[in-house]
Design a protein around this motif. Sequence first.
Motif, PDB file in Angstrom:
ATOM      1  N   SER A 120      99.392  62.763  23.480  1.00  0.00           N
ATOM      2  CA  SER A 120      97.879  62.221  23.303  1.00  0.00           C
ATOM      3  C   SER A 120      97.054  61.068  23.976  1.00  0.00           C
ATOM      4  N   SER A 121      98.023  60.606  24.969  1.00  0.00           N
ATOM      5  CA  SER A 121      97.622  59.826  25.956  1.00  0.00           C
ATOM      6  C   SER A 121      97.984  59.871  27.466  1.00  0.00           C
ATOM      7  N   GLY A 122      96.916  59.748  28.432  1.00  0.00           N
ATOM      8  CA  GLY A 122      97.442  60.110  29.808  1.00  0.00           C
ATOM      9  C   GLY A 122      97.792  61.312  30.135  1.00  0.00           C
ATOM     10  N   ARG A 123      98.837  61.308  31.188  1.00  0.00           N
ATOM     11  CA  ARG A 123      99.070  62.656  31.756  1.00  0.00           C
ATOM     12  C   ARG A 123     100.304  63.171  30.995  1.00  0.00           C
ATOM     13  N   CYS A 124     100.422  64.554  30.720  1.00  0.00           N
ATOM     14  CA  CYS A 124     101.549  65.137  30.070  1.00  0.00           C
ATOM     15  C   CYS A 124     101.770  66.489  30.908  1.00  0.00           C
ATOM     16  N   ASP A 125     102.580  66.667  31.835  1.00  0.00           N
ATOM     17  CA  ASP A 125     102.655  67.756  32.476  1.00  0.00           C
ATOM     18  C   ASP A 125     103.917  68.652  32.159  1.00  0.00           C
ATOM     19  N   VAL A 126     105.104  67.862  31.586  1.00  0.00           N
ATOM     20  CA  VAL A 126     106.243  68.658  31.048  1.00  0.00           C
ATOM     21  C   VAL A 126     106.305  68.238  29.606  1.00  0.00           C
ATOM     22  N   LEU A 127     106.431  68.939  28.634  1.00  0.00           N
ATOM     23  CA  LEU A 127     106.938  68.704  27.415  1.00  0.00           C
ATOM     24  C   LEU A 127     108.298  69.237  26.996  1.00  0.00           C
ATOM     25  N   VAL A 128     109.214  68.191  26.841  1.00  0.00           N
ATOM     26  CA  VAL A 128     110.448  68.417  25.932  1.00  0.00           C
ATOM     27  C   VAL A 128     110.450  68.332  24.704  1.00  0.00           C
ATOM     28  N   THR A 129     111.021  69.598  24.078  1.00  0.00           N
ATOM     29  CA  THR A 129     110.999  69.470  22.760  1.00  0.00           C
ATOM     30  C   THR A 129     112.459  70.033  22.178  1.00  0.00           C
ATOM     31  N   THR A 130     112.638  70.271  20.853  1.00  0.00           N
ATOM     32  CA  THR A 130     113.622  70.601  20.125  1.00  0.00           C
ATOM     33  C   THR A 130     113.129  72.065  19.649  1.00  0.00           C
ATOM     34  N   PRO A 131     114.030  73.084  19.266  1.00  0.00           N
ATOM     35  CA  PRO A 131     113.657  74.200  18.500  1.00  0.00           C
ATOM     36  C   PRO A 131     112.713  74.018  17.257  1.00  0.00           C
ATOM     37  N   GLU A 132     113.405  72.925  16.465  1.00  0.00           N
ATOM     38  CA  GLU A 132     112.419  72.600  15.055  1.00  0.00           C
ATOM     39  C   GLU A 132     111.126  72.097  15.551  1.00  0.00           C
ATOM     40  N   SER A 133     110.894  71.547  16.429  1.00  0.00           N
ATOM     41  CA  SER A 133     109.608  70.743  16.778  1.00  0.00           C
ATOM     42  C   SER A 133     108.714  71.607  17.580  1.00  0.00           C
ATOM     43  N   PHE A 134     109.171  72.628  18.103  1.00  0.00           N
ATOM     44  CA  PHE A 134     108.541  73.779  18.779  1.00  0.00           C
ATOM     45  C   PHE A 134     107.903  74.398  17.807  1.00  0.00           C
ATOM     46  N   ASP A 135     108.996  74.811  16.585  1.00  0.00           N
ATOM     47  CA  ASP A 135     108.443  75.584  15.578  1.00  0.00           C
ATOM     48  C   ASP A 135     107.307  75.108  14.560  1.00  0.00           C
ATOM     49  N   VAL A 136     107.245  73.818  14.593  1.00  0.00           N
ATOM     50  CA  VAL A 136     106.209  73.190  14.234  1.00  0.00           C
ATOM     51  C   VAL A 136     104.824  73.091  15.024  1.00  0.00           C
ATOM     52  N   LEU A 137     104.839  73.113  16.431  1.00  0.00           N
ATOM     53  CA  LEU A 137     103.850  73.039  17.260  1.00  0.00           C
ATOM     54  C   LEU A 137     103.232  74.569  17.086  1.00  0.00           C
ATOM     55  N   THR A 138     103.954  75.480  16.977  1.00  0.00           N
ATOM     56  CA  THR A 138     103.474  77.006  16.969  1.00  0.00           C
ATOM     57  C   THR A 138     102.947  77.291  15.542  1.00  0.00           C
ATOM     58  N   THR A 139     103.517  76.900  14.466  1.00  0.00           N
ATOM     59  CA  THR A 139     102.926  76.972  13.354  1.00  0.00           C
ATOM     60  C   THR A 139     101.547  76.631  12.957  1.00  0.00           C
ATOM     61  N   ARG A 140     101.644  75.405  13.644  1.00  0.00           N
ATOM     62  CA  ARG A 140     100.172  74.645  13.434  1.00  0.00           C
ATOM     63  C   ARG A 140      99.233  74.951  14.547  1.00  0.00           C
ATOM     64  N   THR A 141      99.722  75.957  15.603  1.00  0.00           N
ATOM     65  CA  THR A 141      98.735  76.226  16.590  1.00  0.00           C
ATOM     66  C   THR A 141      98.424  75.025  17.379  1.00  0.00           C
ATOM     67  N   ASP A 142      99.285  74.156  17.627  1.00  0.00           N
ATOM     68  CA  ASP A 142      98.922  72.884  18.277  1.00  0.00           C
ATOM     69  C   ASP A 142      98.241  73.313  19.841  1.00  0.00           C
TER      70      ASP A 142
END
Length: 144
Positions: free
Chosen positions: A114-136
Amino acid sequence: MGSDPSELRSEVGSAFFDRFSELTPVQKTVIPQVLAGLDVVVVSGTGTGKTEAVVAPLIQRHVDLSSAVAKPSILYIVPTKALANDLRRRLSPRLARLGLGLGLRHGDETTGLSSGRCDVLVTTPESFDVLTTRTDECLAGIKA
């Protein structure tokens, strides 16, 4: 470096490989393939440089080093929170040398999105699932 990553731009190669005397065999094989845009599956032992063999050329292909972005271009999904935390520790200094940022998202922590520059996002499968179901929105700029 004895066998330099000649296909990588000097600033990317230096940020990822300058502390090593030469590339590992897996890096010599994988870097040109990723730069060429091929899909690869890298299987190799612990400590053979798999992460760098993939992340460095992806940075070169998909991240504009000259302009700040708030959303990640590269999504790195790892199986455990411990590995996600380890990758943040290992990759953040290398990305910072290039003026890039790393975001981390797993069950215990969310940083850098949410702040500054984010070029690479490292996540786990569970958190990725949350991101995709919320259409983040943070996934809107993913290229790799």
